[in-house]
Design a protein around this motif. Structure first.
Motif, PDB file in Angstrom:
ATOM      1  N   UNK A  74       0.841  -1.201   0.000  1.00 26.26           N
ATOM      2  CA  UNK A  74       0.000   0.000   0.000  1.00 26.26           C
ATOM      3  C   UNK A  74       0.875   1.249   0.000  1.00 26.26           C
ATOM      4  N   UNK A  75       1.957   1.217   0.774  1.00 25.84           N
ATOM      5  CA  UNK A  75       2.867   2.364   0.816  1.00 25.84           C
ATOM      6  C   UNK A  75       3.433   2.655  -0.578  1.00 25.84           C
ATOM      7  N   UNK A  76       3.799   1.631  -1.307  1.00 30.07           N
ATOM      8  CA  UNK A  76       4.317   1.829  -2.666  1.00 30.07           C
ATOM      9  C   UNK A  76       3.228   2.403  -3.575  1.00 30.07           C
ATOM     10  N   UNK A  77       2.015   1.888  -3.441  1.00 27.87           N
ATOM     11  CA  UNK A  77       0.895   2.440  -4.225  1.00 27.87           C
ATOM     12  C   UNK A  77       0.689   3.915  -3.900  1.00 27.87           C
ATOM     13  N   UNK A  78       0.815   4.251  -2.628  1.00 26.10           N
ATOM     14  CA  UNK A  78       0.600   5.646  -2.223  1.00 26.10           C
ATOM     15  C   UNK A  78       1.683   6.558  -2.787  1.00 26.10           C
ATOM     16  N   UNK A  79       2.900   6.061  -2.917  1.00 27.85           N
ATOM     17  CA  UNK A  79       3.947   6.863  -3.552  1.00 27.85           C
ATOM     18  C   UNK A  79       3.521   7.240  -4.980  1.00 27.85           C
ATOM     19  N   UNK A  80       3.000   6.268  -5.703  1.00 27.72           N
ATOM     20  CA  UNK A  80       2.542   6.519  -7.077  1.00 27.72           C
ATOM     21  C   UNK A  80       1.335   7.454  -7.057  1.00 27.72           C
ATOM     22  N   UNK A  81       0.407   7.218  -6.145  1.00 28.22           N
ATOM     23  CA  UNK A  81      -0.787   8.061  -6.025  1.00 28.22           C
ATOM     24  C   UNK A  81      -0.391   9.529  -5.827  1.00 28.22           C
ATOM     25  N   UNK A  82       0.514   9.768  -4.887  1.00 23.27           N
ATOM     26  CA  UNK A  82       0.921  11.147  -4.617  1.00 23.27           C
ATOM     27  C   UNK A  82       1.773  11.724  -5.744  1.00 23.27           C
ATOM     28  N   UNK A  83       2.529  10.896  -6.429  1.00 22.12           N
ATOM     29  CA  UNK A  83       3.263  11.369  -7.610  1.00 22.12           C
ATOM     30  C   UNK A  83       2.274  11.808  -8.691  1.00 22.12           C
ATOM     31  N   UNK A  84       1.235  11.003  -8.895  1.00 22.20           N
ATOM     32  CA  UNK A  84       0.205  11.369  -9.875  1.00 22.20           C
ATOM     33  C   UNK A  84      -0.503  12.659  -9.460  1.00 22.20           C
ATOM     34  N   UNK A  85      -0.764  12.792  -8.166  1.00 23.32           N
ATOM     35  CA  UNK A  85      -1.436  13.988  -7.664  1.00 23.32           C
ATOM     36  C   UNK A  85      -0.572  15.232  -7.859  1.00 23.32           C
ATOM     37  N   UNK A  86       0.724  15.115  -7.614  1.00 20.60           N
ATOM     38  CA  UNK A  86       1.637  16.246  -7.830  1.00 20.60           C
ATOM     39  C   UNK A  86       1.669  16.632  -9.306  1.00 20.60           C
ATOM     40  N   UNK A  87       1.684  15.645 -10.181  1.00 21.78           N
ATOM     41  CA  UNK A  87       1.654  15.901 -11.621  1.00 21.78           C
ATOM     42  C   UNK A  87       0.360  16.629 -11.992  1.00 21.78           C
ATOM     43  N   UNK A  88      -0.752  16.140 -11.482  1.00 19.70           N
ATOM     44  CA  UNK A  88      -2.048  16.777 -11.741  1.00 19.70           C
ATOM     45  C   UNK A  88      -2.050  18.215 -11.230  1.00 19.70           C
ATOM     46  N   UNK A  89      -1.528  18.422 -10.034  1.00 18.71           N
ATOM     47  CA  UNK A  89      -1.472  19.757  -9.452  1.00 18.71           C
ATOM     48  C   UNK A  89      -0.678  20.716 -10.343  1.00 18.71           C
ATOM     49  N   UNK A  90       0.449  20.265 -10.841  1.00 19.14           N
ATOM     50  CA  UNK A  90       1.241  21.113 -11.742  1.00 19.14           C
ATOM     51  C   UNK A  90       0.466  21.458 -13.007  1.00 19.14           C
ATOM     52  N   UNK A  91      -0.272  20.497 -13.525  1.00 19.96           N
ATOM     53  CA  UNK A  91      -1.015  20.743 -14.756  1.00 19.96           C
ATOM     54  C   UNK A  91      -2.239  21.620 -14.538  1.00 19.96           C
TER      55      UNK A  91
END
Length: 179
Positions: A74-91
């Protein structure tokens, strides 16, 4: 493409609408499903399990949402989740900058929302499809500079049919009576 549309449509005197549906953050939660620079931001971040994490599966879940994942998975999934969220935030920032640059920010209603959250092991569930806080509480952010003061809060529950009345109410405009 959305920025190109904003640039083109903003040159007209006619009002326009742009709805952009973005797939992330969404599974599959794998490192190769996110731009490397964003994964790099979270690769060493520790994400402890939710306070209500449970190894015991939710008795109301189904095979789709009820499958075991270790806290480490789950921790690894959350790393990806937050990476995706940061990407979305930038866009989203790029879209807001385009609205500003086009000179239409004061007359533009900018809404950011989502359709669901993620359980990530809370209540013994993965995914969504239940009205636990983790899956049901979503962002609903509105920027409408000439009508809504920054920091305005509204605690009304929202659903698709409530979006326009909520926007009008936040702007201090009268909600039309039912026909």
């Amino acid at each position: 493409m959305a920025i190109d549309y904003i640039n083109k449509a903003s040159k007209s005197d006619s009002p326009f609408a742009l709805i952009l549906s973005v797939g992330t953050p969404h599974d599959p939660w794998s490192e190769n499903n996110v731009p490397p620079k964003y994964f790099e931001m979270f690769k060493d971040v520790k994400f402890p399990p939710a306070k209500n994490y449970s190894e015991k599966l939710d008795p109301h879940g189904d095979g789709w949402s009820n499958y075991k994942k270790t806290p480490e998975q789950i921790e690894q999934w959350m790393r990806v989740y937050y990476a995706m969220t940061a990407n979305l935030d930038d866009n989203v920032g790029r879209l807001l900058a385009a609205v500003e640059k086009a000179g239409i920010a004061d007359n533009t209603i900018f809404v950011f929302t989502s359709d669901h959250g993620e359980m990530f092991g809370a209540q013994g569930r993965m995914k969504k499809n239940i009205f636990y806080e983790e899956a049901a509480r979503i962002p609903f952010l509105v920027r409408w500079p000439k009508r809504i003061k920054p920091g305005t809060m509204c605690d009304a529950p929202l659903g698709t049919v409530h979006i326009m009345p909520t926007l009008l109410g936040m702007a201090g405009l009268k909600v039309p009576a039912k026909a």
